[in-house]
Scaffold this active site. Structure first.
Site, PDB file in Angstrom:
ATOM      1  N   TYR A 136       0.831  -1.144  -0.040  1.00 43.75           N
ATOM      2  CA  TYR A 136      -0.147   0.194   0.081  1.00 43.75           C
ATOM      3  C   TYR A 136       0.807   1.405   0.024  1.00 43.75           C
ATOM      4  O   TYR A 136       0.268   2.465  -0.204  1.00 43.75           O
ATOM      5  CB  TYR A 136      -0.943   0.109   1.264  1.00 43.75           C
ATOM      6  N   HIS A 168       0.745 -11.726   0.667  1.00 41.67           N
ATOM      7  CA  HIS A 168      -0.299 -10.953   0.080  1.00 41.67           C
ATOM      8  C   HIS A 168      -1.080 -11.481  -0.977  1.00 41.67           C
ATOM      9  O   HIS A 168      -2.541 -11.542  -1.184  1.00 41.67           O
ATOM     10  CB  HIS A 168       0.309  -9.454  -0.400  1.00 41.67           C
ATOM     11  N   ILE A 228     -12.447  -5.642   7.771  1.00 42.69           N
ATOM     12  CA  ILE A 228     -11.763  -4.508   7.776  1.00 42.69           C
ATOM     13  C   ILE A 228     -12.218  -3.217   6.741  1.00 42.69           C
ATOM     14  O   ILE A 228     -11.464  -3.094   5.653  1.00 42.69           O
ATOM     15  CB  ILE A 228     -10.363  -4.715   7.343  1.00 42.69           C
ATOM     16  N   LYS A 287     -12.643   0.134   4.886  1.00 44.37           N
ATOM     17  CA  LYS A 287     -11.875   1.159   4.995  1.00 44.37           C
ATOM     18  C   LYS A 287     -12.855   2.403   4.851  1.00 44.37           C
ATOM     19  O   LYS A 287     -13.728   2.690   4.267  1.00 44.37           O
ATOM     20  CB  LYS A 287     -11.191   1.106   3.596  1.00 44.37           C
ATOM     21  N   SER A 288     -12.736   3.678   5.598  1.00 44.70           N
ATOM     22  CA  SER A 288     -13.016   4.924   5.361  1.00 44.70           C
ATOM     23  C   SER A 288     -11.879   5.957   5.619  1.00 44.70           C
ATOM     24  O   SER A 288     -11.314   5.770   7.058  1.00 44.70           O
ATOM     25  CB  SER A 288     -14.409   5.145   6.415  1.00 44.70           C
ATOM     26  N   VAL A 289     -11.829   6.915   5.050  1.00 45.80           N
ATOM     27  CA  VAL A 289     -11.031   8.205   5.510  1.00 45.80           C
ATOM     28  C   VAL A 289     -11.892   9.154   6.344  1.00 45.80           C
ATOM     29  O   VAL A 289     -11.236  10.057   6.897  1.00 45.80           O
ATOM     30  CB  VAL A 289     -10.700   8.516   4.175  1.00 45.80           C
ATOM     31  N   ARG A 334     -17.611   8.242   9.106  1.00 45.99           N
ATOM     32  CA  ARG A 334     -17.997   6.715   8.707  1.00 45.99           C
ATOM     33  C   ARG A 334     -17.320   5.778   9.587  1.00 45.99           C
ATOM     34  O   ARG A 334     -17.652   4.766   9.458  1.00 45.99           O
ATOM     35  CB  ARG A 334     -17.351   6.796   7.293  1.00 45.99           C
ATOM     36  N   ASN A 384     -18.719   2.568  11.001  1.00 49.48           N
ATOM     37  CA  ASN A 384     -18.410   1.203  10.802  1.00 49.48           C
ATOM     38  C   ASN A 384     -18.083   0.232  12.009  1.00 49.48           C
ATOM     39  O   ASN A 384     -18.024  -0.924  11.672  1.00 49.48           O
ATOM     40  CB  ASN A 384     -17.312   1.377   9.712  1.00 49.48           C
TER      41      ASN A 384
END
Length: 289
Positions: free
Chosen positions: A58, A120, A242, A244-246, A250, A254
């Site tokens: 990432y 991965h 898992i 994802k939120s920035v 939110r 979650n």
């Protein structure tokens, strides 16, 4: 339901076969740049997340490390309350290369150990998981990586790893959401004591509108969001998620999944949304990072 501060104790742990326990809800940090990930991780820790799911591929491990250091979660008693996962780049699979890559990840994360280290992608067309796994075992024996996992491994990959190393991973992280349930993979994992972890748990948002309004109707009945309905379905299946939120609000939403439950009919209606189309990549052909 409130969207206020969540007590981390509300999030159950999933017991793994290696004796460790992983918080069932974590924060995913895919597709966030190295600078941008810092406030995202800090707001998640503030909201009550105690599980961060990262990867070398990432390209933001350094940012995650800065956030952990700034919030005091990289050492001492606070560190022991936190679960941090990272993953090996596909290009660095192999014995010596995996050990070297791990050292670099640890430095970037500013940690003394990680809670889970994962392969991965299985890259079956360029299989190096056997040598990689031997390096992983060395890291576990040295206390550097407490739990060993894989991502995107299909039953054939898991069988091959087991035949060549005698080991099953503790966790398999796969693409999993209402329209792509991978039931055969999930059943195989359960049969072998491998915990299932879902990435893209909402198909990157596509599943919020799945089934001609099925999700919205259930959400309205419980006065929650469509996202919370899908994440609750995962929780009730015993899956680690898992999302994802920035966005801080939110992130809280979650995590706020434990004040309601789906009825048996509602759960079955979401089960019935399973379909033939993945949102991500095919593990048979894909390599990344």
């Amino acid at each position: 339901m409130t969207n206020g501060h969540i007590n981390p104790a509300n999030v159950p742990d999933i017991a793994l076969k290696d004796g460790h326990s992983i918080p069932q809800v974590g924060l995913g940090v895919l597709r966030i740049d190295d600078e941008g990930v810092v406030p995202v991780v800090e707001s998640a820790l503030e909201a009550g997340y105690r599980h961060i799911d990262g990867a070398a591929g990432y390209n933001n491990e350094a940012g995650v490390g800065r956030a952990l250091a700034a919030s005091g979660y990289n050492k001492g008693a606070k560190r022991e309350t936190l679960w941090v996962t990272t993953k090996l780049r596909d290009s660095q699979q192999g014995y010596d290369s995996a050990l070297k890559a791990f050292d670099n990840s640890l430095k970037l994360l500013q940690l003394d150990y990680v809670d889970m280290y994962m392969i991965h992608w299985p890259t079956p067309f360029d299989w190096r998981s056997t040598d990689t796994w031997k390096a992983f075992v060395k890291l576990r024996d040295e206390g550097m990586a407490r739990t060993l996992g894989v991502c995107n491994f299909m039953p054939a990959d898991l069988k091959r790893l087991h035949e060549e190393t005698g080991a099953w991973p503790a966790v398999n992280q796969i693409e999993l959401h209402p329209t792509w349930q991978q039931r055969e993979v999930v059943a195989f994992c359960k049969e072998h004591g491998i915990a299932v972890e879902a990435y893209s748990p909402m198909a990157r948002g596509a599943d919020l509108n799945a089934g001609d309004g099925t999700i919205e109707k259930i959400a309205a009945a419980h006065e929650v969001s469509p996202a919370q309905v899908i994440l609750r379905w995962h929780i009730e299946n015993g899956t680690i998620i898992i999302p994802k939120s920035v966005h801080a609000d939110r992130q809280k939403e979650n995590l706020n999944l434990f004040g309601f439950a789906l009825t048996a009919d509602e759960h079955a209606a979401i089960d019935a949304l399973d379909g033939p189309t993945r949102a991500g990549h095919d593990p048979l052909t894909f390599t990344y990072a």
